[in-house]
Design a protein around this motif. Structure first.
Motif, PDB file in Angstrom:
ATOM      1  N   GLY A   1       0.816  -1.213   0.000  1.00  0.00           N
ATOM      2  CA  GLY A   1       0.000   0.000   0.000  1.00  0.00           C
ATOM      3  C   GLY A   1       0.845   1.256   0.000  1.00  0.00           C
ATOM      4  O   GLY A   1       0.526   2.235  -0.696  1.00  0.00           O
ATOM      5  N   LEU A   2       1.928   1.258   0.776  1.00  0.00           N
ATOM      6  CA  LEU A   2       2.836   2.404   0.790  1.00  0.00           C
ATOM      7  C   LEU A   2       3.509   2.590  -0.564  1.00  0.00           C
ATOM      8  O   LEU A   2       3.696   3.715  -1.036  1.00  0.00           O
ATOM      9  N   LEU A   3       3.890   1.477  -1.178  1.00  0.00           N
ATOM     10  CA  LEU A   3       4.529   1.545  -2.488  1.00  0.00           C
ATOM     11  C   LEU A   3       3.564   2.109  -3.525  1.00  0.00           C
ATOM     12  O   LEU A   3       3.947   2.934  -4.373  1.00  0.00           O
ATOM     13  N   LYS A   4       2.319   1.689  -3.450  1.00  0.00           N
ATOM     14  CA  LYS A   4       1.293   2.214  -4.353  1.00  0.00           C
ATOM     15  C   LYS A   4       1.130   3.717  -4.157  1.00  0.00           C
ATOM     16  O   LYS A   4       0.999   4.477  -5.129  1.00  0.00           O
ATOM     17  N   ARG A   5       1.150   4.163  -2.904  1.00  0.00           N
ATOM     18  CA  ARG A   5       1.021   5.590  -2.603  1.00  0.00           C
ATOM     19  C   ARG A   5       2.224   6.361  -3.147  1.00  0.00           C
ATOM     20  O   ARG A   5       2.087   7.472  -3.669  1.00  0.00           O
ATOM     21  N   ALA A   6       3.416   5.762  -3.030  1.00  0.00           N
ATOM     22  CA  ALA A   6       4.626   6.421  -3.516  1.00  0.00           C
ATOM     23  C   ALA A   6       4.600   6.586  -5.030  1.00  0.00           C
ATOM     24  O   ALA A   6       5.047   7.600  -5.567  1.00  0.00           O
ATOM     25  N   VAL A   7       4.071   5.578  -5.719  1.00  0.00           N
ATOM     26  CA  VAL A   7       3.977   5.641  -7.178  1.00  0.00           C
ATOM     27  C   VAL A   7       3.045   6.778  -7.613  1.00  0.00           C
ATOM     28  O   VAL A   7       3.278   7.453  -8.612  1.00  0.00           O
ATOM     29  N   SER A   8       1.997   7.012  -6.828  1.00  0.00           N
ATOM     30  CA  SER A   8       1.020   8.050  -7.185  1.00  0.00           C
ATOM     31  C   SER A   8       1.548   9.462  -6.951  1.00  0.00           C
ATOM     32  O   SER A   8       1.042  10.416  -7.532  1.00  0.00           O
ATOM     33  N   SER A   9       2.589   9.602  -6.083  1.00  0.00           N
ATOM     34  CA  SER A   9       3.147  10.933  -5.830  1.00  0.00           C
ATOM     35  C   SER A   9       4.654  10.833  -5.660  1.00  0.00           C
ATOM     36  O   SER A   9       5.196  11.077  -4.578  1.00  0.00           O
ATOM     37  N   PRO A  10       5.361  10.448  -6.727  1.00  0.00           N
ATOM     38  CA  PRO A  10       6.798  10.152  -6.631  1.00  0.00           C
ATOM     39  C   PRO A  10       7.670  11.340  -6.254  1.00  0.00           C
ATOM     40  O   PRO A  10       8.719  11.167  -5.648  1.00  0.00           O
ATOM     41  N   ALA A  11       7.245  12.548  -6.611  1.00  0.00           N
ATOM     42  CA  ALA A  11       8.094  13.711  -6.385  1.00  0.00           C
ATOM     43  C   ALA A  11       8.306  14.001  -4.903  1.00  0.00           C
ATOM     44  O   ALA A  11       9.282  14.629  -4.521  1.00  0.00           O
ATOM     45  N   THR A  12       7.394  13.551  -4.059  1.00  0.00           N
ATOM     46  CA  THR A  12       7.478  13.887  -2.638  1.00  0.00           C
ATOM     47  C   THR A  12       7.688  12.660  -1.750  1.00  0.00           C
ATOM     48  O   THR A  12       7.525  12.748  -0.549  1.00  0.00           O
ATOM     49  N   SER A  13       8.077  11.550  -2.336  1.00  0.00           N
ATOM     50  CA  SER A  13       8.086  10.320  -1.535  1.00  0.00           C
ATOM     51  C   SER A  13       9.378   9.519  -1.664  1.00  0.00           C
ATOM     52  O   SER A  13       9.352   8.305  -1.576  1.00  0.00           O
ATOM     53  N   SER A  14      10.511  10.174  -1.871  1.00  0.00           N
ATOM     54  CA  SER A  14      11.775   9.454  -2.013  1.00  0.00           C
ATOM     55  C   SER A  14      12.082   8.618  -0.769  1.00  0.00           C
ATOM     56  O   SER A  14      12.519   7.475  -0.871  1.00  0.00           O
TER      57      SER A  14
END
Length: 270
Positions: A65-78
Motif C-alpha cells: 500500500g505504501l509503495l502504491k502511494r509512492a507511485v502516485s506521488s513520486p516527487a514527494t516520496s523518495s
C-alpha cells in the motif's frame, strides 16, 4: 511434531518482534510510517525465514500500500520509496533460503514487478540513493526461482513491460553518473537476461549490444568494474542468443555443428 513446534515458536517470536511495526504501518500519517521503515529493514534479517513467512500478510500488504502511494506521488516520496524498497529487499533475501508457498512468492513477484516498473517510469524524480535502492530490490526480485516462470508469462501477456525493464536498466547503466547505481543496474540486467528464454534475449539483442557498446567505449574514468560488468552482460546475451540459433540449426540438420559446440561453451566471464 518437533518441526511443527519449532515453526510455532519461530512464528510467535517473529510476531512479537514485528508487532510494533504492524501497528506503525497501519497509521494514517505517512510521515510517522516512513520513520519506522529503516528500523524494519534492519530487523527483518534477524528474523527466521519461516517466522517471517508466518507473519507475511501482516506487514507485506501495508508495505505494498505504501509503495502504491509512492507511485502516485513520486516527487514527494523518495524516503518512502527507499524505506519500502529497502524492506522488500531484505524480505526477498530471506525468502531465498525458504521454500515459501509458491502462491505467496507468485503474488509478491507480480505486485512488486508492477509497482517497480512504475517507479522506473518516474525515476527522474529520484536521487541516486533512491534509484540504487529500487534497483537493488529489482536484483533480489529476479533472484527468485519463480521469477523465470513469471517472466515467461509476462513475455506473453505484457511484452512491453519486459522491453521497458530492459530499456530502463540499459539507460541507467549508460547514462547515470553514480557508479554504484550503474553497477547495480548491470548486475540486475545480467540476472534478467539469464532468466529469459533465448528467443526473447535474441529479440532484444541489437538494442542490448548497441547500448552496452556505448558503455564499453565510454569514458575511461568510469572504472574497470563497470567495464567488466558490461562485458558480462554483453557476452551472456550473445551466448544465449547463439545457443538458441545454433540449437535450432543443429536440430534442423540432424547433427551438432561446430558453431553449436562453440556456442555452448561456458562463459569466459562470471
Amino acid at each position: 511434531m518437533e518441526q511443527d513446534l519449532l515453526r510455532e515458536a519461530e512464528a510467535a517470536s517473529a510476531f512479537e518482534q514485528l508487532h510494533p511495526f504492524f501497528v506503525a504501518l497501519s497509521q494514517p500519517d505517512p510521515a510517522s510510517v516512513i520513520q519506522v521503515l529503516p528500523d524494519l529493514r534492519a530487523l527483518i534479517p534477524t528474523i527466521s525465514a519461516s517466522g517471517l513467512e508466518q507473519c507475511f500478510d501482516y506487514f507485506v500488504f501495508p508495505l505494498i500500500g505504501l509503495l502504491k502511494r509512492a507511485v502516485s506521488s513520486p516527487a514527494t516520496s523518495s524516503k518512502c520509496v527507499e524505506g519500502v524498497c529497502g524492506a522488500f529487499t531484505e524480505v526477498l533475501r530471506r525468502f531465498q533460503t525458504l521454500g515459501a508457498r509458491y502462491q505467496l512468492k507468485k503474488d509478491l513477484f507480480e505486485q512488486l514487478f508492477f509497482y517497480l516498473c512504475q517507479l522506473f517510469a518516474c525515476s527522474a524524480n529520484f536521487g541516486d540513493e533512491t534509484k540504487l535502492t529500487v534497483i537493488e530490490c529489482w536484483f533480489e526480485l529476479l533472484a527468485f526461482q519463480e521469477s523465470t516462470s513469471q517472466l515467461q508469462l509476462l513475455v506473453k501477456s505484457s511484452p512491453n513491460s519486459i522491453a521497458f525493464l530492459i530499456s530502463q536498466l540499459l539507460d541507467i547503466a549508460e547514462k547515470e553518473r553514480d557508479r554504484a547505481v550503474r553497477l547495480t543496474a548491470l548486475r540486475a540486467l545480467r540476472r534478467l537476461v539469464g532468466r529469459l528464454d533465448a528467443h526473447v534475449v535474441g529479440a532484444f539483442l541489437p538494442g542490448i549490444v548497441l547500448q552496452l557498446s556505448k558503455v564499453l567505449l565510454g569514458d575511461y574514468k568510469q572504472g574497470h568494474k563497470i567495464v567488466i560488468s558490461a562485458l558480462e552482460v554483453f557476452t551472456a546475451a550473445i551466448r544465449i542468443s547463439l545457443q538458441n540459433h545454433a540449437a535450432a540449426s543443429a536440430a534442423a540438420s540432424g547433427r551438432v555443428t561446430a558453431s553449436f559446440a562453440i556456442a555452448t561453451l561456458p562463459p569466459a566471464l562470471h
